[in-house]
Design an enzyme around this catalytic site. Sequence first.
Site, PDB file in Angstrom:
ATOM      1  N   GLU A   1     -27.435  10.981 -14.167  1.00  0.00           N
ATOM      2  CA  GLU A   1     -28.566  11.863 -13.888  1.00  0.00           C
ATOM      3  C   GLU A   1     -28.400  13.143 -14.701  1.00  0.00           C
ATOM      4  O   GLU A   1     -27.297  13.698 -14.721  1.00  0.00           O
ATOM      5  CB  GLU A   1     -28.650  12.220 -12.401  1.00  0.00           C
ATOM      6  CG  GLU A   1     -29.945  12.972 -12.087  1.00  0.00           C
ATOM      7  CD  GLU A   1     -30.135  13.326 -10.616  1.00  0.00           C
ATOM      8  OE1 GLU A   1     -29.223  13.078  -9.803  1.00  0.00           O
ATOM      9  OE2 GLU A   1     -31.202  13.836 -10.299  1.00  0.00           O
TER      10      GLU A   1
ATOM     11  N   MET B   1     -22.876  12.886  -6.930  1.00  0.00           N
ATOM     12  CA  MET B   1     -23.972  12.076  -7.444  1.00  0.00           C
ATOM     13  C   MET B   1     -24.176  10.819  -6.612  1.00  0.00           C
ATOM     14  O   MET B   1     -23.211  10.112  -6.285  1.00  0.00           O
ATOM     15  CB  MET B   1     -23.671  11.716  -8.921  1.00  0.00           C
ATOM     16  CG  MET B   1     -24.762  10.922  -9.592  1.00  0.00           C
ATOM     17  SD  MET B   1     -26.344  11.811  -9.599  1.00  0.00           S
ATOM     18  CE  MET B   1     -27.458  10.415  -9.518  1.00  0.00           C
ATOM     19  N   GLU B   2     -25.428  10.543  -6.323  1.00  0.00           N
ATOM     20  CA  GLU B   2     -25.797   9.516  -5.343  1.00  0.00           C
ATOM     21  C   GLU B   2     -25.957   8.113  -5.906  1.00  0.00           C
ATOM     22  O   GLU B   2     -26.634   7.280  -5.284  1.00  0.00           O
ATOM     23  CB  GLU B   2     -27.118   9.928  -4.671  1.00  0.00           C
ATOM     24  CG  GLU B   2     -28.372   9.873  -5.578  1.00  0.00           C
ATOM     25  CD  GLU B   2     -28.752  11.195  -6.223  1.00  0.00           C
ATOM     26  OE1 GLU B   2     -27.857  12.047  -6.400  1.00  0.00           O
ATOM     27  OE2 GLU B   2     -29.932  11.381  -6.566  1.00  0.00           O
ATOM     28  N   ASN B   3     -25.351   7.779  -7.032  1.00  0.00           N
ATOM     29  CA  ASN B   3     -25.451   6.426  -7.603  1.00  0.00           C
ATOM     30  C   ASN B   3     -25.422   5.355  -6.514  1.00  0.00           C
ATOM     31  O   ASN B   3     -24.581   5.398  -5.622  1.00  0.00           O
ATOM     32  CB  ASN B   3     -24.274   6.164  -8.542  1.00  0.00           C
ATOM     33  CG  ASN B   3     -23.970   7.338  -9.424  1.00  0.00           C
ATOM     34  OD1 ASN B   3     -24.847   7.808 -10.134  1.00  0.00           O
ATOM     35  ND2 ASN B   3     -22.752   7.851  -9.351  1.00  0.00           N
TER      36      ASN B   3
ATOM     37  N   GLU C   1     -25.441  13.159  -0.283  1.00  0.00           N
ATOM     38  CA  GLU C   1     -25.445  11.971  -1.158  1.00  0.00           C
ATOM     39  C   GLU C   1     -25.783  10.716  -0.369  1.00  0.00           C
ATOM     40  O   GLU C   1     -26.504   9.847  -0.838  1.00  0.00           O
ATOM     41  CB  GLU C   1     -24.104  11.811  -1.884  1.00  0.00           C
ATOM     42  CG  GLU C   1     -23.654  13.023  -2.703  1.00  0.00           C
ATOM     43  CD  GLU C   1     -24.722  13.616  -3.595  1.00  0.00           C
ATOM     44  OE1 GLU C   1     -25.608  12.875  -4.060  1.00  0.00           O
ATOM     45  OE2 GLU C   1     -24.678  14.850  -3.827  1.00  0.00           O
TER      46      GLU C   1
END
Length: 879
Positions: free
Chosen positions: A127, A269-271, A304
């Site tokens: 992102e 980061m919310e992958n 997240e």
Amino acid sequence: MKEGSARKVIYRKDYKAYPWEVNQLDLYFEIGSETTIVRAEMEFLLKEVDSAPQDIVLNGSNLELVSMTLNDRALSAADYVIEDETLTIPDVSQNCVLKTEVRIHPGSNSALEGLYLSGEFLLTQCEAQGFRKITWFPDRPDVMTTYRVTLEADQSAFPVLLSNGNQVGSGESADGRHWVCWEDPFPKPSYLFALVAGQLALVEDHFITRSGRDVALRIYVEAENIDRCEHAMESLINSMRWDENRFDLEYDLDIYHIVATNDFNMGAMENKSLNIFNSIYVLARPDTATDADYQGIEGVIGHEYFHNWTGNRVTCQDWFQLTLKEGLTVFRDEEFSADMQSRAVKRIRVVRGLRSRQFPEDDGPMAHPIRPDHYAEINNFYTATVYQKGATIIRMYHTLLGETGFQKGMKLYFERHDGQAVTCDDFLAAMADANNINLDRFGRWYSQSGTPQVHVSDHYDAGAQKYRLTLRQHTPATHDQKDKQPLVLPFALGLLTASGDEMPLQLEGEAEAVTGTRLLVMQEEQEEFIFVGVSEDPVPSLFRDYSAPVKILFDYSPEQLATLIAYDSDAYVRWDAAQRMAVNAILEQCTRHAQGTEMRLDASLLKAFRGILSDHQADPALLAEAMTLPDEAYLADQMDVVDVDGIHTAREFIKKALARELEVFFAERYTGLNDGQSYQKTAEAMARRSLKNICMSYLLETDAGESLAVAQLESSDNMTDTLAALQGLILTGSPRAEKALSEFEGKWQSDALVMDKWFVMQAVKPGKDTVNTVRKLMDHPAFSIQNPNKVRALIGVFAMLNPTGFHAADGSGYAFHADRVIELDGLNPQIAARMASAFNRWKRYDEGRKELMKTELQRIASVPDLSGDVSEIVNNALR
Ligand code: 7MF
Ligand code: ZN
């Protein structure tokens, strides 16, 4: 041209849907730190059957192309056009399969975007637009597809190989290598892709969802941190349970991974199913992490996790819609923290953050609406405005609709848009339709920048027993927008008698009175509210719970503020009244100081503090918030021309005067709270520590403080108490500080996160000499200019949280900082741009400082090949 430089401006109005559906993406990684080979295969299907031929547009950045085929026909340079970061294959008339092979070099990727190396392991950050540094792909959030990812690597160097979704296969290959294959069943945009490869230790637990799904929870960290994951795991489990209970949202896969890294440009980061976290937001042990760190971990783990629905299942159509997922998810994490800890304390901290970070942004050269209309570099728009102001706007829906109405809106939002990439307008429509109301005017909050001011005036008519409140709203012009329109403002109000009782509220024309908070709604430029049956001139308790993100202008008398501080039922109003009183007292001394008049302590502030210190009913954490003086940046915001040294001197004076006058009270409170109990993680214990340490910070202004701090430092069993004592000794210039600092260093020198605190404590020390300390500390073995946490701890803190250091009149702070921005730009443009923003509000200072800052900005702007990131910030500032 250097990557990222001279990027052109992109406009929201130019959005065009992608003409192709990408059916499935197969990725094959031959992993190596020096060189990684990436093979990609994807199928393009025209969205409209019988459509005219369409271009296939792909994004790529710094990729070494090995080969590219379309329907197995090799493409040569003549078959496509490469411009900036896009590759266009013109006029493709039919569905087709694209295969590419590229080479990338993670080991030398210092920008920490795309695939890069952290310590001994490899990881990704995509992102907003990092996927294009991994392979050619339509790198935009509205192109969603399913991914199958095979990772192949040396088994001993990279035993752990992770990507999104479920593991569907693994095996050994030749030469001590092995492979693992992952499949994510949920179509996702490329910014949610992640991979991790390396040697990592694992902490495991599980969570059974409401419908009975048994989810494996795995936190991966470097081996030495294995004893610091407990709180993160507990926070994850609490997040999962909370989202089921409060939002009716369940997790949707059998596996949830968190990986912690020391090298990360942002918080986390919310992958999808493979969150990656800055290690600050995972690792904690009582002796290494403060209460604030523990709370931060809980909030960020929550944030997240909550993205899985607000961001991943429903994502953004384009990056202008960023607040759709971020404002909403911040609102959700704030509510989570409020439900887990103290709602009132959380609210106050959120308001403090909004005022100290978002208000200045909205009043500077980067002012933008929560949904911007244009940008040059999207990374520069992950801002306090998009996040924090965005969250306040979601909170206003909640205030207007109530919990039930809001949840109805959320339900409709997911019914309509699950699996889609949508817009802020879609969210607003779901809220409006589910509640059958018109929110058109409310929608202005998305397109208008700047902080509204609400001028409140009142009139009491004793004969008629009537009380009139007049509200006038006005948003000052911002650099990006001249004309402003009136906004919808939820206005929560109470009226108090002089002795602090809540009065019954009855608007003219209403049949009966209601006691307690009234929610009124303002939407015109000026509105009047007339209350009847009002038995005495009331003290208005305005915008309770901070019901709208505005600057509230009302001319409170000191007596009225005292009433609110002592009696109001709303914690935000009590705190705000104390802040107002402190701001008035400090700014008055600042003026007196400038005039050469002797400074003095306001009697009303003294009385209010005595009251606060004698309050044994209220939550100690709230009392601590009330006694935390407004910071220098917030005080600076209240002045037309910032008087850097005057503010510092006046604030110090008030603090010392309060400490001297109330020494007995502070000491008594301190002693009562310093009960020798061993560390506990509960909200209550944290609240007690916060009040204890505020009392100590005042006592350090008296002769009694030093020995208390030394004793606390020696007996402390937790980082909160240790840091409070050590920081206090440093700030007061105690001769004990130096030894304590070096002992701390000796104990923690190989602990990255604790050493960050050691850097921070030294970087915030007021005064013009600190720049020399900071410069020296850059040579410390624990410092690295390549590491964002180190840069933020030493350089960022100096520039943003040390006004008398950074703004030293001789310009030494500015020159040092500009050098760092330039140095960083060659390594990590995102971090360099964040650092460059320290100069943003240069026009608010005196002529001498203005000239010095402008010169530094121009020096940065003139660097050859400056990144697009930094160039957008400094050119905006100079314009
Ligand atoms: C809580 O938003 C609040 C904000 C983008 C990176 C995390 O999940 C994120 C990512 C930035 C700035 C703040 C936050 C994040 C990012 C953040 C984290 C936790 N999608 Br940039
Ligand atoms: Zn987020």
